[in-house]
Design a protein around this motif. Structure first.
Motif, short mmCIF file in Angstrom:
data_model
loop_
_atom_site.label_atom_id
_atom_site.label_comp_id
_atom_site.label_asym_id
_atom_site.label_seq_id
_atom_site.Cartn_x
_atom_site.Cartn_y
_atom_site.Cartn_z
N ASN A 17 0.87 -1.17 0.00
CA ASN A 17 0.00 0.00 0.00
C ASN A 17 0.91 1.23 0.00
OD1 ASN A 17 -2.09 1.78 0.15
ND2 ASN A 17 -2.85 1.09 2.14
N LYS A 18 1.38 1.59 -1.19
CA LYS A 18 2.28 2.73 -1.34
C LYS A 18 1.48 3.92 -1.86
CE LYS A 18 6.36 0.01 -2.36
NZ LYS A 18 7.37 -0.33 -3.36
N ASN A 19 1.69 5.04 -1.23
CA ASN A 19 1.00 6.28 -1.63
C ASN A 19 -0.50 6.08 -1.76
OD1 ASN A 19 3.54 7.55 -1.78
ND2 ASN A 19 3.81 6.82 -3.89
N LYS A 20 -1.07 5.35 -0.82
CA LYS A 20 -2.51 5.07 -0.77
C LYS A 20 -3.01 4.32 -2.00
CE LYS A 20 -3.55 8.84 2.30
NZ LYS A 20 -4.39 9.96 2.64
N LYS A 21 -2.11 3.58 -2.64
CA LYS A 21 -2.48 2.75 -3.79
C LYS A 21 -2.23 1.29 -3.41
CE LYS A 21 -2.02 2.16 -8.70
NZ LYS A 21 -2.91 2.83 -9.58
N LEU A 22 -3.33 0.53 -3.30
CA LEU A 22 -3.25 -0.85 -2.88
C LEU A 22 -2.81 -1.74 -4.04
CD1 LEU A 22 -3.87 -3.01 -0.68
CD2 LEU A 22 -6.17 -3.14 -1.64
N THR A 23 -1.88 -2.63 -3.77
CA THR A 23 -1.44 -3.61 -4.75
C THR A 23 -1.49 -4.99 -4.11
OG1 THR A 23 0.08 -2.02 -5.75
CG2 THR A 23 0.45 -4.34 -6.26
N VAL A 24 -2.22 -5.89 -4.74
CA VAL A 24 -2.29 -7.27 -4.28
C VAL A 24 -2.01 -8.13 -5.50
CG1 VAL A 24 -3.70 -9.09 -3.26
CG2 VAL A 24 -4.02 -6.72 -2.53
N GLU A 25 -1.00 -8.98 -5.40
CA GLU A 25 -0.66 -9.88 -6.51
C GLU A 25 -0.39 -11.27 -5.96
OE1 GLU A 25 2.61 -8.49 -8.82
OE2 GLU A 25 1.62 -6.64 -9.38
#
Length: 186
Positions: A17-25
């Motif tokens: 969760n970088k810079n309020k951008k969620l990444t799930v992989e």
């Protein structure tokens, strides 16, 4: 699961969760999956959370002896309460025997291949499968009758059930039958 399963699983999952951008992989490989003493093959799966449209993108491939036989891609939309699941699947030379572990109480000795396109929608707990599958050099034993049949025809999947129209069956004595009908979901 009350069945024997074996295979080798390898994979990874990453959540940031970088810079309020969620990444799930995630990426998962199952090597030489065997279910109920039946060799399924190798499975590759990838999922990616798309923060722009709030959906989980999914990709799935099943190969058997280096031959790709099922390829699916689509998404899961957790905000869609009615039908969050959408997958488009292609079957290419998929051995019919792959369904035998799930059907062997009434149909066994499956042989032949299937080609076609299917869409899987609805809920994870209640999926709806639609599309048409061509059965090539198909055969099966109807256990109740203890009779082997040959089939080379189309099977239609709809939200109401699985249907055939003018399906040609040939039994082991070379007797022909034409079948119209289906299995309706309740």
């Amino acid at each position: 699961i009350n069945k024997n399963m074996e295979g080798r699983i390898n994979g990874y999952a990453e959540i940031t969760n970088k810079n309020k951008k969620l990444t799930v992989e995630s990426n998962l490989q199952v090597d030489s999956l065997v279910y109920d003493n039946f060799y399924i093959g190798d499975i590759e799966e990838e999922t990616h959370w798309n923060d722009d449209n709030y959906k989980i993108q999914a990709f799935l491939k099943i190969s058997r002896k280096k031959q790709e036989m099922l390829n699916a891609e689509g998404y899961y939309d957790p905000n869609d309460k009615k039908s969050p699941l959408y997958l488009s699947a292609s079957l290419t030379g998929t051995p019919l025997a792959i369904v035998e572990p799930f059907s062997k109480s009434f149909i066994s000795d499956l042989e032949g291949k299937a080609n076609g396109k299917l869409e899987i929608t609805g809920q994870l707990t209640d999926p709806i499968i639609t599309g048409i599958v061509d059965v090539i050099n198909g055969g099966f034993k109807l256990n109740y009758l203890n009779t082997h049949y040959i089939i080379n025809d189309k099977i239609t999947f709809s939200d109401k059930g699985i249907f055939v129209k003018d399906l040609k069956l040939i039994d082991e004595n070379k007797n022909y039958a034409t079948v119209n009908g289906g299995l309706v979901y309740d």
